[in-house]
Every structure is written in structure tokens, then in C-alpha cells.
Design a protein around this motif. Structure first.
Motif, PDB file in Angstrom:
ATOM      1  N   TRP A  34       0.893  -1.150  -0.115  1.00  0.00           N
ATOM      2  CA  TRP A  34      -0.059   0.044  -0.044  1.00  0.00           C
ATOM      3  C   TRP A  34       0.926   1.191  -0.012  1.00  0.00           C
ATOM      4  N   VAL A  35       2.037   1.039   0.784  1.00  0.00           N
ATOM      5  CA  VAL A  35       2.810   2.296   0.820  1.00  0.00           C
ATOM      6  C   VAL A  35       3.470   2.433  -0.785  1.00  0.00           C
ATOM      7  N   THR A  36       3.730   1.461  -1.369  1.00  0.00           N
ATOM      8  CA  THR A  36       4.383   1.730  -2.848  1.00  0.00           C
ATOM      9  C   THR A  36       3.214   2.259  -3.667  1.00  0.00           C
ATOM     10  N   LEU A  37       2.075   1.572  -3.648  1.00  0.00           N
ATOM     11  CA  LEU A  37       1.040   2.449  -4.418  1.00  0.00           C
ATOM     12  C   LEU A  37       0.616   3.846  -4.024  1.00  0.00           C
ATOM     13  N   ALA A  38       0.614   4.108  -2.879  1.00  0.00           N
ATOM     14  CA  ALA A  38       0.547   5.628  -2.318  1.00  0.00           C
ATOM     15  C   ALA A  38       1.837   6.345  -2.956  1.00  0.00           C
ATOM     16  N   ASN A  39       2.957   5.895  -2.931  1.00  0.00           N
ATOM     17  CA  ASN A  39       4.029   6.604  -3.548  1.00  0.00           C
ATOM     18  C   ASN A  39       3.606   6.840  -4.996  1.00  0.00           C
ATOM     19  N   TYR A  40       3.225   5.846  -5.826  1.00  0.00           N
ATOM     20  CA  TYR A  40       3.104   6.035  -7.282  1.00  0.00           C
ATOM     21  C   TYR A  40       1.843   7.288  -7.385  1.00  0.00           C
ATOM     22  N   ILE A  41       0.971   6.857  -6.530  1.00  0.00           N
ATOM     23  CA  ILE A  41      -0.011   8.085  -6.471  1.00  0.00           C
ATOM     24  C   ILE A  41       0.400   9.456  -6.643  1.00  0.00           C
ATOM     25  N   GLY A  42       1.237   9.777  -5.399  1.00  0.00           N
ATOM     26  CA  GLY A  42       1.760  10.840  -5.291  1.00  0.00           C
ATOM     27  C   GLY A  42       2.519  11.393  -6.476  1.00  0.00           C
ATOM     28  N   LEU A  43       3.508  10.405  -6.903  1.00  0.00           N
ATOM     29  CA  LEU A  43       4.187  10.815  -8.240  1.00  0.00           C
ATOM     30  C   LEU A  43       3.360  11.257  -9.342  1.00  0.00           C
ATOM     31  N   LEU A 273      -5.430   2.896  -8.728  1.00  0.00           N
ATOM     32  CA  LEU A 273      -6.202   1.749  -8.244  1.00  0.00           C
ATOM     33  C   LEU A 273      -6.933   0.779  -9.133  1.00  0.00           C
ATOM     34  N   LEU A 274      -7.636   1.564 -10.144  1.00  0.00           N
ATOM     35  CA  LEU A 274      -8.169   0.840 -11.094  1.00  0.00           C
ATOM     36  C   LEU A 274      -7.413  -0.189 -12.023  1.00  0.00           C
ATOM     37  N   ASN A 275      -6.294   0.677 -12.577  1.00  0.00           N
ATOM     38  CA  ASN A 275      -5.296  -0.457 -12.971  1.00  0.00           C
ATOM     39  C   ASN A 275      -5.015  -1.524 -12.427  1.00  0.00           C
ATOM     40  N   ASN A 276      -4.360  -1.333 -11.146  1.00  0.00           N
ATOM     41  CA  ASN A 276      -3.932  -2.220 -10.422  1.00  0.00           C
ATOM     42  C   ASN A 276      -4.948  -3.511 -10.038  1.00  0.00           C
ATOM     43  N   TRP A 277      -6.153  -2.870  -9.856  1.00  0.00           N
ATOM     44  CA  TRP A 277      -7.168  -3.874  -9.678  1.00  0.00           C
ATOM     45  C   TRP A 277      -7.616  -4.635 -10.894  1.00  0.00           C
ATOM     46  N   LEU A 278      -7.551  -3.974 -11.956  1.00  0.00           N
ATOM     47  CA  LEU A 278      -7.782  -4.723 -13.104  1.00  0.00           C
ATOM     48  C   LEU A 278      -6.841  -5.691 -13.434  1.00  0.00           C
ATOM     49  N   GLN A 279      -5.573  -5.469 -13.264  1.00  0.00           N
ATOM     50  CA  GLN A 279      -4.218  -5.935 -13.438  1.00  0.00           C
ATOM     51  C   GLN A 279      -4.537  -7.478 -12.803  1.00  0.00           C
ATOM     52  N   ASN A 280      -4.980  -7.400 -11.378  1.00  0.00           N
ATOM     53  CA  ASN A 280      -5.283  -8.687 -10.518  1.00  0.00           C
ATOM     54  C   ASN A 280      -6.438  -9.527 -11.025  1.00  0.00           C
ATOM     55  N   SER A 284      -7.470 -13.892 -13.710  1.00  0.00           N
ATOM     56  CA  SER A 284      -8.546 -14.942 -13.230  1.00  0.00           C
ATOM     57  C   SER A 284      -9.975 -14.998 -13.789  1.00  0.00           C
ATOM     58  N   LEU A 285     -10.311 -13.611 -14.171  1.00  0.00           N
ATOM     59  CA  LEU A 285     -11.716 -13.757 -15.033  1.00  0.00           C
ATOM     60  C   LEU A 285     -11.562 -14.460 -16.445  1.00  0.00           C
ATOM     61  N   LEU A 286     -10.676 -13.873 -17.116  1.00  0.00           N
ATOM     62  CA  LEU A 286     -10.529 -14.340 -18.545  1.00  0.00           C
ATOM     63  C   LEU A 286      -9.674 -15.579 -18.680  1.00  0.00           C
ATOM     64  N   GLY A 287      -9.111 -16.057 -17.962  1.00  0.00           N
ATOM     65  CA  GLY A 287      -8.204 -17.323 -17.656  1.00  0.00           C
ATOM     66  C   GLY A 287      -7.188 -17.413 -18.519  1.00  0.00           C
ATOM     67  N   GLN A 288      -6.534 -16.044 -18.831  1.00  0.00           N
ATOM     68  CA  GLN A 288      -5.406 -15.803 -19.688  1.00  0.00           C
ATOM     69  C   GLN A 288      -4.774 -14.388 -19.152  1.00  0.00           C
ATOM     70  N   SER A 289      -3.600 -14.304 -19.443  1.00  0.00           N
ATOM     71  CA  SER A 289      -2.947 -13.039 -19.125  1.00  0.00           C
ATOM     72  C   SER A 289      -2.694 -12.241 -20.467  1.00  0.00           C
ATOM     73  N   GLY A 290      -2.538 -10.828 -20.189  1.00  0.00           N
ATOM     74  CA  GLY A 290      -2.339 -10.095 -21.415  1.00  0.00           C
ATOM     75  C   GLY A 290      -2.713  -8.658 -20.890  1.00  0.00           C
ATOM     76  N   ASN A 291      -2.603  -7.576 -21.799  1.00  0.00           N
ATOM     77  CA  ASN A 291      -2.665  -6.133 -21.167  1.00  0.00           C
ATOM     78  C   ASN A 291      -4.257  -5.986 -21.394  1.00  0.00           C
ATOM     79  N   TYR A 292      -5.331  -6.750 -20.946  1.00  0.00           N
ATOM     80  CA  TYR A 292      -6.430  -6.607 -20.866  1.00  0.00           C
ATOM     81  C   TYR A 292      -6.874  -5.196 -20.229  1.00  0.00           C
TER      82      TYR A 292
END
Ligand code: ADP
Ligand code: MG
Length: 629
Positions: A34-43, A273-280, A284-292
Motif C-alpha cells: 500500500w505504501v508503494t501504491l501511495a508513492n506512485y499515486i503521489g508521483l 487503483l483501477l489499473n492495479n485492480w484490473l491487473q489482478n 483470473s476472470l479471463l483465464g489468460q494474461s495479457g494487457n487486457y
């Protein structure tokens, strides 16, 4: 003995509270992630803040901010790894480099209108990306590694938590600084840039300087973010500063609310947060990885902007009463609430007195002292054989007349006679084809509009040019811009308060003169057209003009408002020594007001004399009234 009152400005108070919060979060048991996320948000938030200033406030779109982030990052990364200098020196070097680059780039591109500026920023973003990636000593596309952490009083900020405090202190105090800047004379001009420069230039403002200011400040905030990023990551490579990143910053600002400082931070939070959440969640939803996540977040953003085109901050402010609206309200600049003494049509001068508002206001008012008036009988304006052609059309053809001190001269003629064109020639908005114009004995035909305004020409526009989303008082204060002197740096540190107070008194007094004092805090958009015309007059008056150029000021006014305006203009000429040149269609209004009339038809001067002489002139009757008695 009077006690000096010292109060902490609301924005600074909020800044202090948030700073304490940042320090306390450092020791809170938050997961490292969370600290890392907060740092990027600040940047990201820092870059988006610059975009709020540049795009949201000043109306200039930039896709190239990531390049400035890269400039700040690479400058410090290179200097601290190759030369071994302190990161703080790297910051200084990075900001200097950024200011120079932004100045040169801005100087070349900011004069461009429409889509050219965004295109130039795209070109700049791409060029710098490839420059970083192709220079040997910057490590080409592999970049630079082994960057030291930022040191502070012997302590290395190598932990994410330490960087968290530093990053967010920069974010918080940048917000405070920008808030103060936007509520100053410089800030009012920055806000005025969005609607085109004509109005501000006619108020005496050198708008190019302010465009450059917005561009450079936004670039510096981006470079600051880059510097923090380089020493947090301890490595840089060009990928982080490519065009996609530049577009991403703009999306953050727009989603959060590009017109609001808080919108920058909200946008950075939501997108990160949105990008991070979607990446996670997507793999699992689509069953494959990619830049969806890029596709899905794009769709979500379109839906979000459909719902609230002005961004999340605006949406919350309108739909939720707390906390953003209360926060925004508490940060609004102070207004002059007490009625001023001895002003309005019963007082004997437009000069401003500090009244009982304290020593500081008095000192500032000395600086805002009215300019010397023209003496009785002096020719204020001389128009000599002025011509203006638009292609084959002679819009103004050899027109000549004089306006003396305290005189009210009317310029009349049927539609298309060339009156507004002549106004634009006199005020410097259009260049002459031939002839000359003298103002207070000096030839001014080669001077730009802003220089003529500074000499004492104040004007209103036939098609009102107001800043609808700014308060009535702030609109007037743009007119008073050249009477004040505080710089943008002074505004950031609030050294401008005495002067601002005096300016607000002037603004309030001008509003009183046109009967709009009760609307000072209303948005200009909410006024009727007639009131907006009066507001244009108040804005012109705020410049302490010697000559007032009014283009159809009574159009849209009701009968009693016209009578009131007539009284005010007579008061201004007789009591304040202001000369007035007025275009007006309402003959009753003009005949009862002016000392002299100039009549134009198809660009030609056809009559000149007192209202009685002109009224009986058969040529005028023929041309103006179409031969009807
Ligand atoms: P008035 O204010 O007396 O109604 P204007 O000064 O607006 O008249 O216009 C005078 C003539 O000049 C009109 O024929 C108008 O179409 C023309 N004109 C005004 N401005 C321009 C311009 N920027 N380009 C071309 N023609 C113009
Ligand atoms: Mg006109």
C-alpha cells in the motif's frame, strides 16, 4: 497601540494538517504494498497537478508531460551516478534544465493555436523518448541503474515509507502553492487564457508571459515527480517516459477533474487503483494474461466521463455535500464584505482610499494610486484619416475626429457602418491600413492593445468577453491587473495580501459604480446580458482609464437601467475626468448623453457635431434613418 493580527491562511492550515497525517502514516502499520501504491499515486498526482494548471486552468493541452518527468529523472540520475553529486543538487540541475527546455519549447509553440500545441507536445514527447533511448551515456534503452537514494540530514531515504513522506509533502505543498497562485492577480490571468487572449490583452496583460509561466510550472512539477521517481526506483529507463505515459497523466487529470487541484490527486488515485485492480482481477476472470486492463480501463473511463465530463471532483462537489464542497468553500479567497465609504456617484473621485482597513492596505493603495488625469480641454484621442480594409471591403474610410478630456463622444451609424472596426483600430485589436491615432499626444497606432490599455484606454466589447465561471469581482479585477505589481512567486508565499485587499476594494468600488455591488460573489455566467455589459464597464473602469471605449453598452438594458447607466457615465466624465467614446443604437440614450456625435455610414464619416446639429442633418437622416422622419 494596534495589535498585529497574524492568521494562518486556510490552505496552509490544511497543508499542515495533511503533512502531520503524512508523517503519522509513515509509522502506521500499513502493508508495504500500500505504501508503494501511495508513492506512485503521489508521483502521478504531481504531474497531474501541473496539467490542472496548464490544461484545466490555462486551457493548453499537453501530451508531452512524461518527457519533462524524464528530464527531471535523467538529469539527477546521471549526475548522481556518474558525477556522484548529491540528489539535491541533481534536483536543482533537473529543474534548471527543465525550465530552460520548457521556456524554449513554450516560446516556439505557445503562440500556436488550436490543435498545433497538442501536436507539438506529442512530437516533443516522442523526440525526448528516443533521445533518452539512443544516448550512450544515458544507457540507451537499458537506462541508468544504481541511483543513490535521497539523503536528508545524514539519513538515507531508502525505504518506501521515507519516500512516502517526502513525495506527499511535495504533493501537499504544491497544492497549497498552486491554490495561492490561482487566487492572485497572476492566477486570474491564467484563468483568463482559456477563453482566448483578446480580453486579457485589452486589459494590458502580456498574455504570452503567463502562458509561458503555466507551461514552465507544469513542466517543473513533472520534473520534480521524475526526480522523486528516479531516487525511489533507483533506476530509470525511457519506457516510463514515453508517449503512453504522457497520455496517461492527461487522463488522470481529466478523470479527477482537470479544473480542480484536488481533481489531480483524485484522478491519480482512481486510475492507479483501477489499473492495479484490473491487473489482478482480469487474468483470473479471463483465464489468460495479457494487457487486457488497458482495454477495460479505457471502456470504464469513457463511461465515467460520459457520466461526469468535468471529472470526479466536480461530480462529488455537485452531488455530495461533504466533504469536497465544504473543503472547496473553506478555501475560497476572502471577499470585501464591508461597504466602502465615500464611493459611488455621490463621491467625488474614482481614486481609491484605504478607508479604515489598516496600514497594510493603505501602503498597498499608494502603489495602486490613480494615474494623472488629462487636464481640461486637452485632446485625449485624435483619430486622423484612419482607414481599414478587409480585402476589397473598406470597413473604415478616412475617419477623423477628436475626443477631449471629460468629453463624451458618440459614434453612431447603421449596422455594418464600421463602428466596431474603428473601436478595434483605436484600442489596438486590429492594425490600421492607413492613417494615425494619437493618444494623449503620442502616436499609438503601432502599439499593441496591451500597451494602449496601459496608457489608459479601457474598453468593453460588443459581444461580451467575460469569464463565466469566475466571480463577478474576479472578472473586474482582471481589469485592475496592471495597477498591481505582486509577482506570482509573491502570490505563492502570500506576500500579495495587502495588495489583493486593495485590489478588491477597487473592484468593489467599480461594481458599485455600475450598480452590481450585490453580485460581487456571483458567477459572471449567472448575470443577465444587460448586467454582463455593465460588468464589462466595471472591468474597464478598474484599469483607471483616461479614455473609456464602450461598444453598445446599453444593448439589453431595461429603461431604468439605461437611465442609471447614463447617470453613471455622466458622473464618470464630469466628476472623474474620464473621456468616453461610445457606440450605441438607442438614439434617446445617445442624444441625452453625448457632447458630440460622429456619424458613419458604409465606413465613411458623414457627419460630425453636437446632437442637435446631427439630428437635423439631412444626410444623416437619409443614411441612418433611411429617409424616414
Ligand atoms: P458596425 O459595428 O458598425 O455594425 P463593423 O465594424 O462590425 O460594423 O463592420 C463593418 C464592416 O466590416 C461589415 O461589413 C463587416 O462585415 C466587416 N468586417 C468587420 N470585421 C471584419 C473582419 N474581421 N473581416 C472581414 N470583414 C469584417
Ligand atoms: Mg458593432
Amino acid at each position: 497601540m494596534k495589535l498585529l493580527h497574524f492568521s494562518i491562511p486556510p490552505a496552509v492550515r490544511l497543508g499542515l494538517v495533511l503533512s502531520v497525517l503524512a508523517f503519522s502514516l509513515r509509522i502506521a502499520p500499513l502493508p508495504e504494498f500500500w505504501v508503494t501504491l501511495a508513492n506512485y499515486i503521489g508521483l502521478y498526482g504531481l504531474v497531474a497537478l501541473g496539467l490542472v494548471l496548464l490544461t484545466g486552468v490555462a486551457g493548453m493541452t499537453s501530451f508531452g508531460q512524461a518527457a519533462f518527468v524524464g528530464l527531471g529523472a535523467y538529469a539527477s540520475a546521471y549526475l548522481s551516478t556518474v558525477w556522484g553529486v548529491s540528489p539535491w543538487f541533481g534536483l536543482l540541475a533537473g529543474i534548471t534544465l527543465t525550465v530552460v527546455a520548457a521556456y524554449c519549447l513554450g516560446w516556439i509553440t505557445l503562440g500556436l493555436s488550436g490543435h498545433f500545441l497538442p501536436l507539438c507536445t506529442i512530437a516533443w514527447g516522442i523526440s525526448l523518448f528516443y533521445l533518452f533511448g539512443n544516448l550512450d551515456y544515458l544507457g540507451k534503452f537499458d537506462g541508468i541503474t544504481g541511483i543513490p537514494p535521497i539523503g536528508f540530514y545524514g539519513m538515507d531515504l531508502s525505504q518506501g515509507r521515507d519516500n512516502f513522506v517526502l513525495i506527499w509533502l511535495f504533493v501537499i505543498w504544491s497544492c497549497v502553492a498552486l491554490h495561492h497562485l490561482l487566487n492572485s492577480r497572476s492566477g486570474r490571468v491564467l484563468k483568463a487564457l482559456k477563453g482566448g487572449v483578446l480580453m486579457a490583452e485589452s486589459c494590458g496583460v502580456a498574455t504570452m508571459q503567463y502562458k509561458l509561466l503555466a507551461f514552465i510550472l507544469a513542466a517543473v512539477l513533472a520534473a520534480l515527480s521524475g526526480w522523486l521517481y528516479a531516487h525511489l526506483q533507483r533506476a530509470v529507463n525511457p519506457t516510463a517516459f514515453n508517449l503512453t505515459a504522457g497520455i496517461g497523466y492527461l487522463i488522470m487529470a481529466v478523470v479527477g477533474g482537470v479544473g480542480y487541484l484536488g481533481g489531480a490527486v483524485v484522478g491519480a488515485i482512481v486510475i492507479t487503483l483501477l489499473n492495479n485492480w484490473l491487473q489482478n482481477i482480469l487474468p483470473s476472470l479471463l483465464g489468460q494474461s495479457g494487457n487486457y486492463e488497458v482495454i477495460v480501463s479505457g471502456i470504464l473511463l469513457i463511461a465515467l466521463l460520459q457520466k461526469s465530463p468535468k471529472g470526479i471532483w466536480y461530480w462529488v462537489e455537485v452531488h455530495v455535500n461533504f466533504p469536497l464542497s465544504r473543503l472547496s468553500n473553506s478555501l475560497r479567497p476572502p471577499s470585501v464584505k464591508e461597504p466602502l465609504q465615500g464611493t459611488g456617484p455621490t463621491s467625488n473621485s474614482l481614486s481609491i482610499s484605504a478607508g479604515s482597513n489598516g496600514l497594510s492596505a493603505k501602503t498597498a493603495c499608494t502603489k495602486l494610486a490613480p494615474r494623472p488625469r488629462a487636464h481640461r480641454g486637452q485632446v485625449v484621442l485624435r483619430v486622423n484619416e484612419v482607414c481599414k480594409s478587409f480585402g476589397g471591403l473598406k470597413a473604415v474610410n478616412a475617419v477623423g475626429f477628436e475626443v477631449k478630456a471629460s468629453q463624451i463622444v458618440g459614434l453612431i451609424g447603421p449596422n455594418g457602418a464600421g463602428k466596431s472596426t474603428l473601436f478595434n483600430l483605436i484600442s489596438g485589436v486590429l492594425p490600421l491600413s492607413s492613417g494615425s491615432i494619437e493618444f494623449l499626444g503620442n502616436a499609438v497606432q503601432s502599439l499593441p492593445a496591451r500597451a494602449r490599455a496601459r496608457l489608459g484606454m479601457g474598453r468593453s466589447f460588443q459581444h461580451v468577453r467575460l469569464l463565466g465561471q469566475m466571480s463577478v469581482l474576479d472578472n473586474v479585477l482582471i481589469g485592475a491587473h496592471t495597477r498591481a505589481h505582486s509577482s506570482w512567486i509573491g502570490a505563492i508565499f502570500r506576500f500579495n495580501q495587502a495588495e489583493e485587499f486593495a485590489l478588491r476594494e477597487i473592484g468593489q468600488e467599480c461594481l458599485r459604480l455600475v450598480g452590481l455591488e450585490d453580485f460581487a460573489q456571483h458567477l459572471a455566467d449567472t448575470l443577465s446580458l444587460g448586467q454582463q455589459r455593465l460588468l464589462e464597464i466595471a472591468r474597464a473602469l478598474a484599469s483607471d482609464p483616461i479614455l473609456l471605449l464602450l461598444d453598445e453598452p446599453a444593448a439589453g438594458l431595461r429603461h431604468f437601467e439605461k437611465q442609471e447607466l447614463q447617470r453613471t457615465l455622466k458622473y464618470l466624465s464630469v466628476e472623474c475626468g474620464i473621456s468616453v467614446l461610445i457606440v450605441e443604437h438607442d438614439m434617446d440614450f445617445v442624444m441625452g448623453l453625448v457632447d458630440e456625435l460622429v456619424v458613419m455610414d458604409f465606413g465613411n464619416p458623414i457627419a460630425h457635431g453636437s446632437p442637435a446639429q446631427v439630428r437635423d442633418n439631412p444626410v444623416v437622416i437619409q443614411a441612418y434613418l433611411g429617409g424616414i422622419d
